[in-house]
Design a protein around this motif. Structure first.
Motif, PDB file in Angstrom:
ATOM      1  N   PRO A 182      -1.146  -2.610  -7.973  1.00  0.00           N
ATOM      2  CA  PRO A 182      -0.792  -2.217  -6.600  1.00  0.00           C
ATOM      3  C   PRO A 182      -0.814  -3.357  -5.597  1.00  0.00           C
ATOM      4  O   PRO A 182      -0.620  -3.123  -4.403  1.00  0.00           O
ATOM      5  CB  PRO A 182      -1.869  -1.193  -6.260  1.00  0.00           C
ATOM      6  N   GLY A 183      -1.073  -4.594  -6.027  1.00  0.00           N
ATOM      7  CA  GLY A 183      -1.140  -5.697  -5.090  1.00  0.00           C
ATOM      8  C   GLY A 183      -2.429  -5.687  -4.291  1.00  0.00           C
ATOM      9  O   GLY A 183      -3.361  -4.928  -4.556  1.00  0.00           O
ATOM     10  N   MET A 184      -2.473  -6.531  -3.276  1.00  0.00           N
ATOM     11  CA  MET A 184      -3.665  -6.644  -2.446  1.00  0.00           C
ATOM     12  C   MET A 184      -3.871  -5.386  -1.594  1.00  0.00           C
ATOM     13  O   MET A 184      -2.895  -4.813  -1.089  1.00  0.00           O
ATOM     14  CB  MET A 184      -3.532  -7.844  -1.517  1.00  0.00           C
ATOM     15  N   PRO A 185      -5.112  -4.952  -1.422  1.00  0.00           N
ATOM     16  CA  PRO A 185      -5.362  -3.850  -0.481  1.00  0.00           C
ATOM     17  C   PRO A 185      -5.055  -4.309   0.936  1.00  0.00           C
ATOM     18  O   PRO A 185      -5.375  -5.434   1.329  1.00  0.00           O
ATOM     19  CB  PRO A 185      -6.855  -3.553  -0.674  1.00  0.00           C
ATOM     20  N   SER A 186      -4.427  -3.447   1.707  1.00  0.00           N
ATOM     21  CA  SER A 186      -4.025  -3.808   3.068  1.00  0.00           C
ATOM     22  C   SER A 186      -5.182  -3.605   4.048  1.00  0.00           C
ATOM     23  O   SER A 186      -5.959  -2.659   3.917  1.00  0.00           O
ATOM     24  CB  SER A 186      -2.827  -2.974   3.503  1.00  0.00           C
ATOM     25  N   ILE A 187      -5.268  -4.496   5.037  1.00  0.00           N
ATOM     26  CA  ILE A 187      -6.258  -4.332   6.104  1.00  0.00           C
ATOM     27  C   ILE A 187      -5.580  -3.906   7.404  1.00  0.00           C
ATOM     28  O   ILE A 187      -6.240  -3.734   8.431  1.00  0.00           O
ATOM     29  CB  ILE A 187      -7.041  -5.636   6.346  1.00  0.00           C
ATOM     30  N   ASP A 228       6.117   8.185 -11.242  1.00  0.00           N
ATOM     31  CA  ASP A 228       5.187   9.013 -10.485  1.00  0.00           C
ATOM     32  C   ASP A 228       4.987   8.423  -9.092  1.00  0.00           C
ATOM     33  O   ASP A 228       4.833   9.149  -8.117  1.00  0.00           O
ATOM     34  CB  ASP A 228       3.838   9.101 -11.197  1.00  0.00           C
ATOM     35  N   ASN A 229       4.961   7.099  -9.043  1.00  0.00           N
ATOM     36  CA  ASN A 229       4.830   6.422  -7.752  1.00  0.00           C
ATOM     37  C   ASN A 229       5.506   5.063  -7.856  1.00  0.00           C
ATOM     38  O   ASN A 229       5.058   4.190  -8.601  1.00  0.00           O
ATOM     39  CB  ASN A 229       3.359   6.230  -7.366  1.00  0.00           C
ATOM     40  N   ILE A 230       6.601   4.899  -7.123  1.00  0.00           N
ATOM     41  CA  ILE A 230       7.274   3.609  -7.068  1.00  0.00           C
ATOM     42  C   ILE A 230       6.808   2.896  -5.801  1.00  0.00           C
ATOM     43  O   ILE A 230       6.541   3.537  -4.781  1.00  0.00           O
ATOM     44  CB  ILE A 230       8.809   3.778  -7.086  1.00  0.00           C
ATOM     45  N   LEU A 231       6.678   1.576  -5.876  1.00  0.00           N
ATOM     46  CA  LEU A 231       6.148   0.803  -4.763  1.00  0.00           C
ATOM     47  C   LEU A 231       7.239  -0.009  -4.088  1.00  0.00           C
ATOM     48  O   LEU A 231       8.046  -0.671  -4.748  1.00  0.00           O
ATOM     49  CB  LEU A 231       5.040  -0.143  -5.248  1.00  0.00           C
ATOM     50  N   GLY A 232       7.252   0.030  -2.751  1.00  0.00           N
ATOM     51  CA  GLY A 232       8.055  -0.888  -1.971  1.00  0.00           C
ATOM     52  C   GLY A 232       7.204  -2.079  -1.572  1.00  0.00           C
ATOM     53  O   GLY A 232       5.984  -2.071  -1.719  1.00  0.00           O
ATOM     54  N   SER A 233       7.842  -3.141  -1.060  1.00  0.00           N
ATOM     55  CA  SER A 233       7.110  -4.354  -0.722  1.00  0.00           C
ATOM     56  C   SER A 233       7.598  -4.917   0.605  1.00  0.00           C
ATOM     57  O   SER A 233       8.665  -4.548   1.103  1.00  0.00           O
ATOM     58  CB  SER A 233       7.271  -5.407  -1.825  1.00  0.00           C
ATOM     59  N   GLY A 293       3.280  -9.122   2.758  1.00  0.00           N
ATOM     60  CA  GLY A 293       2.916  -9.003   1.351  1.00  0.00           C
ATOM     61  C   GLY A 293       2.421  -7.626   0.964  1.00  0.00           C
ATOM     62  O   GLY A 293       2.079  -7.387  -0.197  1.00  0.00           O
ATOM     63  N   ASP A 294       2.367  -6.697   1.907  1.00  0.00           N
ATOM     64  CA  ASP A 294       1.883  -5.344   1.630  1.00  0.00           C
ATOM     65  C   ASP A 294       2.840  -4.604   0.707  1.00  0.00           C
ATOM     66  O   ASP A 294       4.056  -4.853   0.689  1.00  0.00           O
ATOM     67  CB  ASP A 294       1.732  -4.544   2.927  1.00  0.00           C
ATOM     68  N   LEU A 295       2.278  -3.672  -0.062  1.00  0.00           N
ATOM     69  CA  LEU A 295       3.068  -2.754  -0.879  1.00  0.00           C
ATOM     70  C   LEU A 295       2.946  -1.358  -0.290  1.00  0.00           C
ATOM     71  O   LEU A 295       1.932  -1.013   0.331  1.00  0.00           O
ATOM     72  CB  LEU A 295       2.592  -2.766  -2.330  1.00  0.00           C
ATOM     73  N   VAL A 319       8.185   8.637   4.763  1.00  0.00           N
ATOM     74  CA  VAL A 319       8.354   7.654   5.839  1.00  0.00           C
ATOM     75  C   VAL A 319       7.931   6.300   5.291  1.00  0.00           C
ATOM     76  O   VAL A 319       6.761   6.096   4.938  1.00  0.00           O
ATOM     77  CB  VAL A 319       7.517   8.028   7.076  1.00  0.00           C
ATOM     78  N   ASN A 320       8.876   5.379   5.210  1.00  0.00           N
ATOM     79  CA  ASN A 320       8.577   4.067   4.647  1.00  0.00           C
ATOM     80  C   ASN A 320       7.754   3.236   5.629  1.00  0.00           C
ATOM     81  O   ASN A 320       7.947   3.298   6.842  1.00  0.00           O
ATOM     82  CB  ASN A 320       9.879   3.338   4.308  1.00  0.00           C
ATOM     83  N   GLY A 321       6.856   2.440   5.059  1.00  0.00           N
ATOM     84  CA  GLY A 321       5.963   1.643   5.890  1.00  0.00           C
ATOM     85  C   GLY A 321       6.578   0.361   6.397  1.00  0.00           C
ATOM     86  O   GLY A 321       5.909  -0.413   7.076  1.00  0.00           O
ATOM     87  N   GLY A 322       7.832   0.092   6.075  1.00  0.00           N
ATOM     88  CA  GLY A 322       8.487  -1.139   6.506  1.00  0.00           C
ATOM     89  C   GLY A 322       8.804  -2.020   5.318  1.00  0.00           C
ATOM     90  O   GLY A 322       8.801  -1.589   4.170  1.00  0.00           O
ATOM     91  N   GLY A 323       9.067  -3.291   5.602  1.00  0.00           N
ATOM     92  CA  GLY A 323       9.301  -4.231   4.524  1.00  0.00           C
ATOM     93  C   GLY A 323      10.737  -4.262   4.057  1.00  0.00           C
ATOM     94  O   GLY A 323      11.682  -4.023   4.811  1.00  0.00           O
ATOM     95  N   ASP A 324      10.914  -4.529   2.766  1.00  0.00           N
ATOM     96  CA  ASP A 324      12.229  -4.806   2.198  1.00  0.00           C
ATOM     97  C   ASP A 324      13.187  -3.623   2.305  1.00  0.00           C
ATOM     98  O   ASP A 324      14.407  -3.822   2.329  1.00  0.00           O
ATOM     99  CB  ASP A 324      12.086  -5.213   0.725  1.00  0.00           C
ATOM    100  N   TRP A 325      12.667  -2.394   2.343  1.00  0.00           N
ATOM    101  CA  TRP A 325      13.529  -1.212   2.434  1.00  0.00           C
ATOM    102  C   TRP A 325      13.734  -0.766   3.880  1.00  0.00           C
ATOM    103  O   TRP A 325      14.335   0.274   4.123  1.00  0.00           O
ATOM    104  CB  TRP A 325      12.933  -0.059   1.632  1.00  0.00           C
TER     105      TRP A 325
END
Length: 745
Positions: free
Chosen positions: A506-511, A549-554, A565-567, A616-622
């Motif tokens: 899942p990458g780094m945990p977001s702060i 089951d869960n696809i990740l955006g970046s 760098g968030d997912l 609702v997408n959190g932002g990023g590449d999508w």
């Protein structure tokens, strides 16, 4: 139940990846360097392709993107035209920086920080490789951590069985040149190969007011191997591999506006004249192989890699961000004029200095035996791996004066980014192959335990005293079962299929996230395929389904995001498709006594990729905002087609290859395609038009030891837009040629 399953695996194994031959009886031959697939692709219970040195010699392609496109199921996005930092996806995984596939060189994880920061800003120099392997389907559970799409394994120069040397010299368009020399030998107990490779270019893009837009990459590699005598009771070998790579690249993230691309697709803005990448990579590995008995082999490797990537790039012009200028050059006219060198003004730049460490210990044990007509093979392994990404980003100021960029100030180190990303992983797998007559059944299970530690010191704590430290941790484990089946219908054809659970960390945990922490990316993957090989015809057809089951955006600058760098969790998704690969010699039956061949090939991939729920997408590449169920997943090309035809005999061969990349969605959605065009704003575009690139390669052998080659890339001088990332529209390399000589001794 998971813990009960994992415990015996931990006790039984000694690690993963460096796979041994699939012979039932092990011999001293297993002490030599081996491959994952090699010539075993026809019996794999899954889809796998191997491109060896003979094919690579025919193509003469230092760009790995152009070679990967001949393999079905591989999606590639071009960026700088030379393939130095390829964007590779397998079976619909995101292509950005090859971050969602398992990358290896000689069976060892090679991305700078595969768990902590997987974007492959370092990619091995393909010009020095002797082969490449791509593994998909249930067989890949041995090759994590990214087991949804698949694995790519690059094969470096092997130690020859007798004294041998090789030299290559080439020169071509844009001052592109390569020098490669290697020499090696196998003696009674000591073997070696040493190699020096340099590939460089002045670059094909044209900077306003002139300047180099190319690169200079250099590799030095050595392999030293000690081994026991041929007929000892317990054969052993120890191999030391050392690699040093350096690159200075005059490369930028900034592309072009549509109007500028249309006027001159190889233009580069004056505001990027100081953009430069400094790359250093050192790799060290020590491998031990032992065969205690005729049925048992153990292969153990300790490895260490250090990578420095410092990429300076312009960020703002006249106080306007690049994204704002691209979105509306008219409203942001002042910033645009500074960017293009037409006006004087301030420029803010950023040096993104990242230091990566990656190290680990992995072992694979293989035991084979036969009972009556049934063959059995067990493989069990463990890998302990740690990696780290130390990220400093520092801003600086410059001024554009009469088209010349002059630096005026440098901020303190880390004033834009100051963080450390750490990851530890323990991975183990157990696989079993049962073969009975034409049937091969291969169940297996993989276990991953990952500990992630994120430390963000903030942009004011240069000394990292911890006064503003924000940290987060994430610990996870997962069990990944799978099974594959291959059945030989007759000696010429077989059917195969499989199902396995796929996984991506899942990458780094977001702060800072307001949408929750990223979860692991998981899917259930299915495939069903058919192989045929007879009378010069080699064909493979595979259908696949990846049910997420869960696809990740970046969120990465290289993918069009802000660069945190968030997912982001995107929930259920479905990626399904069809892969077709066909090779045939049109002259196979014409004259059995002739050495003349007329090979043709087809590689086609169809991919349908859609989100399966609204969120609702959190932002990023999508992008940000609502993404709806059945929206197309961006950057996954539905139709990919590569065809080739060649002619060859003992002295001469020539190959024409056409690579078609279909229309590619760049934003989620279901609406009609909006492609780049006049009066269409950059942010309104949701699709890149398809394009066709045709290359030609030819080789002529003067004697047993000397040959000449020539390539023509993009023979039609196609000027299509090949990408709109990282920032703006980007061109393919224009019409270019390359000629060279090869010598073997």
């Amino acid at each position: 139940m998971n813990k009960i399953l994992v415990l015996p695996l931990m006790l039984l194994s000694i690690s993963t990846f460096a796979q041994l031959s699939t012979q039932d009886t092990l011999t001293s031959r297993n002490l030599e360097e081996v491959t994952i697939i090699g010539d075993k692709g026809k019996s794999l219970p899954g889809a796998g392709q191997y491109i060896g040195v003979r094919k690579l010699e025919k193509l003469n392609q230092p760009n790995v993107n152009n070679v990967l496109r001949i393999i079905p199921g591989v999606n590639v996005r071009d960026e700088e035209g030379f393939g130095l930092r390829p964007n590779i996806g397998l079976r619909g995984t995101p292509v950005n920086r090859s971050a969602k596939i398992t990358l290896m060189e000689d069976g060892i994880l090679i991305a700078p920080a595969p768990y902590a920061d997987p974007s492959a800003y370092y990619f091995p120099t393909f010009a020095r490789m002797q082969g490449i392997e791509v593994l998909k389907g249930s067989s890949q559970i041995k090759y994590g951590p990214y087991t949804i799409g698949g694995a790519v394994n690059l094969l470096s120069t092997t130690i020859p069985s007798t004294f041998k040397g090789f030299a290559q010299l080439s020169y071509g368009s844009f001052g592109t040149n390569q020098q490669r020399v290697w020499v090696g030998d196998s003696r009674k107990n000591f073997d070696y190969v040493f190699e020096v490779n340099r590939i460089a270019s002045n670059g094909f893009k044209k900077l306003d007011n002139g300047g180099n837009t190319g690169f200079d990459r250099r590799d030095v590699m050595g392999k030293l191997r000690w081994h026991t005598d041929e007929n000892v009771r317990i054969p052993q070998s120890v191999t030391l591999k050392v690699l040093n790579t350096t690159e200075e690249g005059n490369e930028t993230y900034l592309g072009l506006t549509y109007e500028d691309f249309k006027a001159n697709p190889i233009k580069r803005y004056a505001g990027t004249q100081n953009d430069i990448l400094d790359l250093k990579h050192n790799h060290l590995s020590l491998n031990h192989t032992i065969i205690p008995s005729k049925n048992l082999a153990i292969n153990t490797t300790a490895y260490y890699s250090y990578t420095l990537r410092d990429w300076y790039r312009a960020n703002t012009f006249g106080g306007k961000s690049i994204n704002n200028i691209l979105a509306d050059p008219i409203t942001n006219q002042e910033g645009y004029n500074i960017m293009s060198g037409k006006a004087n003004g301030a420029i803010e730049g950023q040096a993104s200095n990242r230091t990566y460490l990656s190290k680990g210990l992995q072992t694979n044990a293989q035991y084979s035996f036969t009972t009556n007509e049934i063959s059995h093979k067990f493989q069990v392994g463990i890998r302990y791996h740690t990696d780290q990404a130390d990220r400093y980003a520092t801003s600086s100021t410059s001024t554009m004066t009469n088209g010349v960029l002059i630096q005026t100030g440098i901020g303190f180190k880390g004033n834009k980014e100051n963080q450390i990303r750490n990851a530890k992983s323990f991975a183990t797998f157990l696989s079993y192959d049962l073969s009975y007559k034409g049937l091969k059944v291969s169940p297996g299970v993989r276990y991953e335990k990952v500990n992630i530690d994120f430390q963000n010191y903030g942009t004011a704590d240069n000394a990292r005293l911890g006064t503003a430290l924000k940290s987060a941790k994430n610990d996870l484990f997962i069990v990944l079962p799978g099974i594959g089946i291959n059945y030989e219908l007759n000696p010429n054809m077989s059917a195969f299929g499989g199902v396995h659970k796929g996984f991506s960390p899942p990458g780094m945990p977001s702060i800072t996230s307001t949408t929750g922490q990223a979860k692991v990316e998981t899917s259930i993957n299915y495939e069903l395929g058919y192989r045929f090989n007879k009378s010069g015809l080699n064909a493979q057809v595979v259908g696949f389904l990846n049910n997420y089951d869960n696809i990740l955006g970046s969120d990465n600058v290289s993918g069009g995001g802000a660069g945190t760098g968030d997912l982001f969790n995107a929930g259920n998704a479905k990626i399904q498709g069809l892969e077709i690969g066909i090779e045939y010699d049109l002259l196979h039956k014409k004259n059995a006594n002739s050495d003349l061949k007329l090979p043709v090939s087809i590689a086609y991939t169809y991919t349908d990729a859609k989100f399966q729920e609204t969120f609702v997408n959190g932002g990023g590449d999508w992008g940000s905002g609502t993404i709806n169920k059945n929206d197309l997943i961006p950057f996954i090309t539905p139709h990919l087609l590569t065809t080739s035809i060649g002619i060859e005999n003992k002295k001469f061969n020539a190959t024409i290859i056409g690579r078609y990349t279909g229309e590619t969605r760049t934003k989620p959605g279901q609406s009609d395609a909006i492609v780049p065009n006049d009066n269409i704003k950059y942010n309104d575009v949701n699709t890149i038009t398809g394009f066709l690139i045709i290359d030609v390669s030819a080789n002529y052998k003067f004697s047993q030891n000397f040959s000449a080659f020539a390539t023509i890339n993009n023979i039609t001088n196609n000027k299509s837009i090949v990408a709109n990332l990282p920032q703006g529209y980007r061109p393919n390399m224009p019409l270019s040629f390359n000629i060279g000589l090869k010598a073997e001794f």
